[in-house]
Scaffold this active site. Structure first.
Site, PDB file in Angstrom:
ATOM      1  N   SER A  82     -95.141  51.332  71.490  1.00  0.00           N
ATOM      2  CA  SER A  82     -94.311  52.532  71.605  1.00  0.00           C
ATOM      3  C   SER A  82     -93.773  52.693  73.019  1.00  0.00           C
ATOM      4  CB  SER A  82     -95.109  53.773  71.194  1.00  0.00           C
ATOM      5  OG  SER A  82     -96.359  53.815  71.856  1.00  0.00           O
ATOM      6  N   ASP A 103    -101.310  46.492  71.995  1.00  0.00           N
ATOM      7  CA  ASP A 103    -100.505  46.093  70.844  1.00  0.00           C
ATOM      8  C   ASP A 103     -99.916  44.704  71.035  1.00  0.00           C
ATOM      9  OD1 ASP A 103    -100.465  47.921  68.737  1.00  0.00           O
ATOM     10  OD2 ASP A 103     -99.011  49.233  69.720  1.00  0.00           O
ATOM     11  N   GLU A 116    -101.488  54.844  59.464  1.00  0.00           N
ATOM     12  CA  GLU A 116    -100.379  55.695  59.893  1.00  0.00           C
ATOM     13  C   GLU A 116     -99.556  56.220  58.724  1.00  0.00           C
ATOM     14  OE1 GLU A 116     -96.593  55.699  63.023  1.00  0.00           O
ATOM     15  OE2 GLU A 116     -98.000  54.011  62.986  1.00  0.00           O
TER      16      GLU A 116
END
Length: 214
Positions: free
Chosen positions: A35, A73, A171
């Protein structure tokens, strides 16, 4: 923490200064999330961020952290469809950043990559439900909203646990499904947009602090 019923707190950080604040606040897990593509670079999706970018952000975070677990990530293009590439990418992240674990999106299609990464002694956190790297295929819609899709997600979660993932991010799925998975899986389930029944929650720090433009 899962065994004792203590909730797990997980926040993102991409730089030294914020990581020091997050670590000092007592957060259990710091996610160096892809992100950063949105928050740091202003991209519309997480897809453009590169492995080199992720390693840089992870280096900055690791330099600031004294106690939290740092999970990094694996970005789009660093593991899909090639387990040897996945291992190479994961080794670079661990060796060059000093992170403690990697996170990888997907289910059955990435099991071979997870297995190969685990052979190098690198812990892997899974990620199911809405997987932002697949936004052009899935969109940002809630996932697993019908019984067939929920059963498919359940099977994928079980497979990731059996493959060796130490935890799982879930999620934007129905809260009832997330609660069921949290209670039946032996590994921690960290929710985001998945209700309060998970073993913990993860949030993008910029969203939590109100820094994201509306």
């Amino acid at each position: 923490m899962k065994r004792t019923g203590e909730k797990i707190a997980m926040l993102t950080a991409y730089d030294y200064s914020l990581a020091r604040l997050v670590d000092g606040a007592g957060v259990d897990v710091i996610l160096v999330g892809d992100s950063a593509s949105n928050v740091m670079a202003g991209n519309d999706t997480t897809v453009p961020i590169t492995l080199d970018h992720m390693i840089y952000h992870a280096q900055c975070v690791v330099n600031a952290v004294d106690r939290a677990l740092v999970v990094v990530d694996m970005p789009f293009g660093s593991y899909q469809g090639d387990s040897k590439l996945a291992l190479k990418s994961a080794i670079r992240i661990m060796k060059e950043s000093g992170g403690h674990a990697v996170k990888i999106e997907g289910g059955k299609e990435i099991v071979d990559s997870i297995k190969r990464i685990l052979t190098a002694g690198i812990p892997v956190m899974g990620h199911l439900g809405l997987t932002p790297q697949s936004v052009h295929q899935l969109g940002y819609r809630r996932q697993a909203t019908d019984p067939v899709a929920q059963e498919r997600l359940w099977q994928r979660a079980l497979e990731l646990e059996q493959t060796g993932c130490f935890a799982l991010v879930l999620e934007h799925v129905p809260a009832e499904l997330a609660t069921r998975l949290s209670s039946e899986l032996s590994v921690p389930v960290i929710g985001i947009g998945a209700g309060e029944g998970c073993d913990g929650q993860v949030r993008v720090s910029a969203d939590l602090l109100g820094l994201t433009p509306q």
